[in-house]
Design an enzyme around this catalytic site. Structure first.
Site, PDB file in Angstrom:
ATOM      1  N   TYR A 130      -7.830   4.774  -3.297  1.00 61.02           N
ATOM      2  CA  TYR A 130      -8.983   5.460  -2.336  1.00 61.02           C
ATOM      3  C   TYR A 130      -8.105   6.808  -1.885  1.00 61.02           C
ATOM      4  O   TYR A 130      -6.737   6.891  -2.073  1.00 61.02           O
ATOM      5  CB  TYR A 130      -9.114   4.465  -1.451  1.00 61.02           C
ATOM      6  CG  TYR A 130      -8.001   3.804  -0.513  1.00 61.02           C
ATOM      7  CD1 TYR A 130      -7.678   4.239   0.865  1.00 61.02           C
ATOM      8  CD2 TYR A 130      -7.444   2.765  -1.034  1.00 61.02           C
ATOM      9  CE1 TYR A 130      -6.724   3.441   1.543  1.00 61.02           C
ATOM     10  CE2 TYR A 130      -6.505   1.971  -0.286  1.00 61.02           C
ATOM     11  CZ  TYR A 130      -6.172   2.506   0.806  1.00 61.02           C
ATOM     12  OH  TYR A 130      -5.172   1.762   1.612  1.00 61.02           O
ATOM     13  N   GLU A 137      -4.013   6.942  -2.019  1.00 61.10           N
ATOM     14  CA  GLU A 137      -3.428   5.815  -1.958  1.00 61.10           C
ATOM     15  C   GLU A 137      -3.750   4.557  -2.861  1.00 61.10           C
ATOM     16  O   GLU A 137      -4.939   4.546  -3.401  1.00 61.10           O
ATOM     17  CB  GLU A 137      -3.896   5.372  -0.566  1.00 61.10           C
ATOM     18  CG  GLU A 137      -2.975   3.751  -0.117  1.00 61.10           C
ATOM     19  CD  GLU A 137      -3.261   3.759   1.595  1.00 61.10           C
ATOM     20  OE1 GLU A 137      -2.763   2.641   2.021  1.00 61.10           O
ATOM     21  OE2 GLU A 137      -3.385   4.596   2.532  1.00 61.10           O
ATOM     22  N   THR A 195      -1.943  -2.381  -4.131  1.00 61.57           N
ATOM     23  CA  THR A 195      -1.746  -3.557  -4.980  1.00 61.57           C
ATOM     24  C   THR A 195      -2.682  -4.544  -4.645  1.00 61.57           C
ATOM     25  O   THR A 195      -3.196  -4.982  -3.670  1.00 61.57           O
ATOM     26  CB  THR A 195      -0.279  -4.173  -5.174  1.00 61.57           C
ATOM     27  OG1 THR A 195      -0.208  -4.708  -4.193  1.00 61.57           O
ATOM     28  CG2 THR A 195       0.576  -2.938  -5.336  1.00 61.57           C
ATOM     29  N   GLU A 209       0.885  -1.117  -0.139  1.00 59.98           N
ATOM     30  CA  GLU A 209       0.141  -0.056  -0.115  1.00 59.98           C
ATOM     31  C   GLU A 209       1.096   1.444  -0.046  1.00 59.98           C
ATOM     32  O   GLU A 209       1.697   1.373   0.797  1.00 59.98           O
ATOM     33  CB  GLU A 209      -0.907  -0.081   1.394  1.00 59.98           C
ATOM     34  CG  GLU A 209      -1.589  -1.518   1.418  1.00 59.98           C
ATOM     35  CD  GLU A 209      -2.199  -1.033   2.896  1.00 59.98           C
ATOM     36  OE1 GLU A 209      -2.277  -0.347   3.336  1.00 59.98           O
ATOM     37  OE2 GLU A 209      -2.213  -2.603   3.217  1.00 59.98           O
ATOM     38  N   ARG A 261      -6.835  -1.417  -5.505  1.00 54.95           N
ATOM     39  CA  ARG A 261      -7.652  -0.525  -4.892  1.00 54.95           C
ATOM     40  C   ARG A 261      -6.951   1.012  -4.788  1.00 54.95           C
ATOM     41  O   ARG A 261      -5.832   1.274  -4.335  1.00 54.95           O
ATOM     42  CB  ARG A 261      -7.840  -0.761  -3.440  1.00 54.95           C
ATOM     43  CG  ARG A 261      -8.879   0.063  -2.680  1.00 54.95           C
ATOM     44  CD  ARG A 261      -9.014  -0.502  -1.067  1.00 54.95           C
ATOM     45  NE  ARG A 261      -9.894   0.305  -0.159  1.00 54.95           N
ATOM     46  CZ  ARG A 261      -9.574   0.479   0.986  1.00 54.95           C
ATOM     47  NH1 ARG A 261      -8.857  -0.078   1.508  1.00 54.95           N
ATOM     48  NH2 ARG A 261     -10.300   1.432   1.397  1.00 54.95           N
ATOM     49  N   ASP A 294      -6.906   8.599   1.400  1.00 60.44           N
ATOM     50  CA  ASP A 294      -6.865   7.985   2.664  1.00 60.44           C
ATOM     51  C   ASP A 294      -6.840   9.341   3.881  1.00 60.44           C
ATOM     52  O   ASP A 294      -7.057  10.498   3.235  1.00 60.44           O
ATOM     53  CB  ASP A 294      -5.479   7.331   2.934  1.00 60.44           C
ATOM     54  CG  ASP A 294      -5.474   6.667   4.353  1.00 60.44           C
ATOM     55  OD1 ASP A 294      -6.477   6.312   5.135  1.00 60.44           O
ATOM     56  OD2 ASP A 294      -4.305   6.074   4.625  1.00 60.44           O
TER      57      ASP A 294
END
Length: 462
Positions: free
Chosen positions: A57, A65, A68, A9, A55, A59
């Site tokens: 998004y 962010e 994987t 991430e 994903r 944060d």
């Protein structure tokens, strides 16, 4: 080594820099929301699972962010990391075009770094799936020594600007608060113990590592994961490393970072003293004594060799052998050459701008380093482009990505998280992907059938 699921991430810093002088035209929060505006307008949100299985998004703290998709090999992981960065760079480019249309004199920049000018830290979190066959707290405590000393290989490098300016190994090191903890906001542990496996909880648990730096050089990312995978495989095989535990890990992590190139002596809980390089060498030696790597992929073997070469470089003081592969060594050479040409020192503002440019994913600086041979690239651009829309083929990300793509193409509403898939159809089963190694699922196939059935019906009606 054991087959393992892992993922990364990456939190990005964001700013909207003025293009015509003056104050910043947008705050970080405003810039971040503008970055996600196309997704929101498309009826989605600031929390989106992409068709490549990953994903994207927004944060806490206005940090875009990218997480994987699940990977079981380092080659796919590198493609996923690079694909996520490329997606955000594209979003930033579209946002900058929107700024021009709105008459806003600013430009969005995204940074794959670990701290901002105000001294706030944001991270790169690693996730590793473990079999639930050992007491996790015992495993985590034994691993702290590895993660604390790992920075001499995997650190992103940075300029310490308090006191006399100097280069350090890891910008993340000084922000760590605890060795092992379940906390996530009030303190930053090296290893987070929150038990959230995102898989069958009876069989697996997930180790969430938040001590690592966000790396720019692909070799640094690859060696970081390969090193950790080897040590985890050894721990799962029963290797004994408890005697290598550090007496005061939180003091040591800062001491190692204090000056780039240092190989300090550290004290273990048993009173023995070893250099940082010796600790790393002993950890690797014990791991290889119980883990067979002979049949591992060429890239994995190359990264195990890079681990050795990095330790040799630190021990000898000659960093030239890793100066195109490891971030801290690349930065050291880059900054040194710049200071020699410009007749300046580390506290010169131009060095700060150079360091920021190194992490700017919207400026193409890394690509220029790679094209000039100053940084080795491990991924192929064509494969990265494909990875932006195609998930890894050997994990459950394959199922998730395939269903997401089908639903998006058909204009269907699909609820998605790491484990669940829910189609807006009362006939559709609720898909639960509890096995992260699965590449097929009967219920997911039923969802695909229902989507295809609708497409066929619409085509016939037309």
């Amino acid at each position: 080594m054991n087959r393992r699921i892992f993922g990364i991430e990456t939190e990005y810093g964001i700013t909207c820099a003025p293009t015509g002088g003056g104050d910043f035209p947008l705050s970080a929060e405003e810039a971040a929301h503008l970055l996600f505006e196309p997704l929101i307008k498309a009826g989605r949100s600031t929390n989106v699972f992409w068709r490549n299985g990953g994903r994207l998004y927004l944060d806490v703290g206005a940090h875009p962010e990218y997480a994987t998709a699940e990977c079981d090999n380092v080659e796919d992981l590198l493609l996923q990391v690079r694909a996520g960065e490329s997606l955000f760079a594209e979003f930033a480019n579209l946002t900058n075009q929107e700024l021009v249309q709105r008459g806003i004199s600013g430009r969005i920049h995204l940074f794959s770094t670990n701290e901002d000018a105000a001294g706030n830290s944001f991270g790169c979190h690693e996730n590793y799936l473990l079999r639930r066959n050992r007491n996790f707290r015992d495993v985590a405590d034994a691993l702290v020594s590895f993660f604390v000393t790992r920075q001499i290989v995997t650190g992103a490098g940075h300029v310490h600007r308090e006191g006399k300016p100097r280069l350090g190994y890891s910008p993340r090191a000084r922000f760590m608060d605890d060795p092992v903890s379940a906390a996530t906001t009030n303190s930053r542990p090296i290893i987070n113990t929150r038990d959230e496996p995102l898989a069958d909880p009876g069989e697996y648990r997930r180790m969430h590592v938040i001590v690592g730096d966000t790396n720019v050089a692909e070799s640094s990312t690859a060696v970081k994961v390969v090193m950790t995978d080897l040590i985890l495989s050894a721990v799962e095989a029963g290797v004994h490393i408890a005697d290598l535990a550090l007496k005061d890990p939180m003091a040591v992590i800062a001491q190692i970072d204090y000056e780039l190139g240092s190989n300090i002596e550290v004290e273990l809980t048993n009173g023995k003293k070893m250099s940082v390089v010796e600790v790393q060498r002993e950890l690797k030696r014990r791991a290889l004594a119980v883990v067979d790597v002979q049949d591992d992929a060429p890239l994995t073997l190359a990264m195990l060799d890079l681990w050795d070469r990095a330790l040799d470089a630190v021990e000898s003081g000659d960093h030239s052998g890793v100066a195109t592969e490891l971030d801290w060594a690349i930065k050291e050479r880059l900054f040194t050459r710049f200071m020699e040409r410009s007749n300046c020192s580390l506290d010169d503002p131009r060095v700060a701008r150079l360091e920021l440019a190194y992490h700017d994913v919207t400026a193409g600086f890394r690509q220029r380093l790679e094209e000039s041979g100053q940084m080795i690239r491990l991924t192929d651009p064509t494969d990265v482009q494909r990875a932006k829309t195609v998930p890894p083929a050997t994990t459950r990300a394959h199922i998730r990505g395939h269903v997401i793509a089908a639903a998006e193409d058909a204009g269907r509403q699909l609820g998605v998280d790491w484990i669940h898939l829910r189609l807006d159809d009362h006939r559709a089963p609720h898909v639960v992907l509890s096995d992260p190694f699965a590449v097929a699922d009967r219920d997911a196939d039923r969802i695909l059938e229902l989507i295809a059935e609708q497409d066929t019906g619409l085509a016939s009606f037309a």
